[in-house]
Each structure stands twice: as C-alpha cells, then as structure tokens.
Design an enzyme around this catalytic site. Sequence first.
Site, short mmCIF file in Angstrom:
data_model
loop_
_atom_site.label_atom_id
_atom_site.label_comp_id
_atom_site.label_asym_id
_atom_site.label_seq_id
_atom_site.Cartn_x
_atom_site.Cartn_y
_atom_site.Cartn_z
N ASP A 68 29.64 60.44 23.16
CA ASP A 68 28.30 60.35 23.72
C ASP A 68 27.76 61.89 23.88
O ASP A 68 27.13 62.55 22.94
CB ASP A 68 28.49 59.81 25.02
CG ASP A 68 27.00 59.88 25.74
OD1 ASP A 68 25.98 59.55 24.96
OD2 ASP A 68 27.01 59.70 27.03
N VAL B 110 25.60 50.79 26.68
CA VAL B 110 26.12 49.58 25.78
C VAL B 110 27.37 48.95 26.48
O VAL B 110 28.19 50.00 27.08
CB VAL B 110 26.02 49.79 24.36
CG1 VAL B 110 24.54 49.94 23.86
CG2 VAL B 110 27.26 50.84 23.91
P1 IMP Z 1 31.41 61.79 26.35
O1 IMP Z 1 32.35 62.85 26.94
O2 IMP Z 1 29.98 62.09 26.93
O3 IMP Z 1 31.31 61.74 24.92
O4 IMP Z 1 31.60 60.58 26.99
C1 IMP Z 1 32.23 59.58 26.16
C2 IMP Z 1 32.81 58.39 27.41
O5 IMP Z 1 31.68 58.00 28.26
C3 IMP Z 1 33.43 57.20 26.63
O6 IMP Z 1 34.54 57.31 26.27
C4 IMP Z 1 32.85 56.26 27.50
O7 IMP Z 1 33.77 55.85 28.50
C5 IMP Z 1 31.66 56.50 28.18
N1 IMP Z 1 30.26 56.11 27.86
C6 IMP Z 1 29.39 56.75 27.39
N2 IMP Z 1 28.19 56.15 26.95
C7 IMP Z 1 28.80 54.64 27.37
C8 IMP Z 1 27.90 53.44 27.25
O8 IMP Z 1 27.00 53.32 26.62
N3 IMP Z 1 28.70 52.44 27.59
C9 IMP Z 1 30.11 52.37 28.16
N4 IMP Z 1 30.53 53.69 28.10
C10 IMP Z 1 29.96 54.75 27.76
#
Ligand code: IMP
Length: 180
Positions: free
Chosen positions: A104, A154
């Site tokens: 994300d 999602v």
């Molecule tokens: P990042 O460090 O922002 O890339 O975070 C990724 C983490 O955020 C993932 O491993 C998920 O646990 C959580 N996450 C981000 N978007 C979603 C979503 O749409 N649904 C569920 N979990 C999400």
Amino acid sequence: MIQTPQGIERILFTEEEIQRRIREVAAEISEKYKDRTLKLIGVLKGSVFFLTALAREISVPVKVDFLAISSFSSRSGPGVVRIAKDLDDPIEGEDVLLVEDIVDTGFTARYLLQTLAGREPNTLSICTLLDRTSSRIVQVPVEFRCFEIPDRFVVGFGLDYKQLYRNLGYIAVMNPDVAL
Ligand code: IMP
Ligand code: MG
C-alpha cells in the site's frame, strides 16, 4: 449469486480469477528461479492464504518461513514497523521471495526489504497479491504482482478488517459502515 457477508460492497476478483492469476505469476516465478531453490517468506497473517496457493503452483523446490510484524498507522504517516516474530532460519546465501498480501504505502515492504537485505541473501525480491500504487509514499521494487487495485479498502483471500473476512475465497471492496 454468491451470498456475501454484511459489509461486502462488491466483489473485485472471484476465486476463479485469483486462482488463474496465481498460476500465471507462479509460472513467471518458476521461470525466473529455474534450477534454484526458492525460499518464500510470508508476512503473518495476511499473506498466508496467498503464499500457500502460490507455493502449490511453483515448480521449483520451495522452502517456506514466516515472520510477523507490528506496524502503527502506516496509512497516516511514516508507520513504525518492527518485527514481532522473526524467521526461524537464516537466509544467508538463499534466493528469497518476500510474499505480501498488499503493498500500500510501501512502508512495510521497504522496512522488510532493508531488514532482510542485511542478512545477505543471494537474491531478494517481492511478490504481492495486491498492489495499490496510487497510495505509494515510499518506492519499493515490486517484481511480481497479481492485481493492481483502486483506492478502496478490500478484504478476503487473507486480507482482514478487524481480523475478520480473511477466509473469503474472493477479494471484495468493503464498506466499513456496515461491517460485521
Ligand atoms: P503499507 O505499509 O502501507 O504498504 O501497508 C500494508 C499493510 O496495510 C498490509 O499488510 C495490510 O495489513 C494493510 N492494508 C493496507 N490496505 C489494506 C486493505 O485494503 N485491506 C486490508 N488491509 C490493508
Ligand atoms: Mg498485513
């Protein structure tokens, strides 16, 4: 019609679409790592469902290991990420593929790449089920991805909302206002 639980707004990818796409990505992975042994590293708990489905479609020898992280508000700022449960084994000299449910903002993946790179694997790449490039804050090299998704929350196929919905076979956009 599939009966969907409360809070599910619409299905983005069906079980069949996910399976088909996982087969394609597994074929790319098998080609890249041919004649080698691959270590898949799953990030608990979200990536477990994807990792097991992917592993069964990969044709080179595969090892698996898991780590767990705890992160705090990675969507609202530079999230503090740390390892809450480490790998069982060293990865020195191994061909490592980090398997994520979703990349994300990129904070989690960047932290894990940096941490694992310090352990001197032979190679280190990322494979993610879902990629939301529109939310990226820090750049990370995502080598394998199944699906790009829009900027909506999602659930399903490992992804949770308050620890629920992970066991859905499909991936769906959810509306937290009417969630379980
Ligand atoms: P990042 O460090 O922002 O890339 O975070 C990724 C983490 O955020 C993932 O491993 C998920 O646990 C959580 N996450 C981000 N978007 C979603 C979503 O749409 N649904 C569920 N979990 C999400
Ligand atoms: Mg997660």
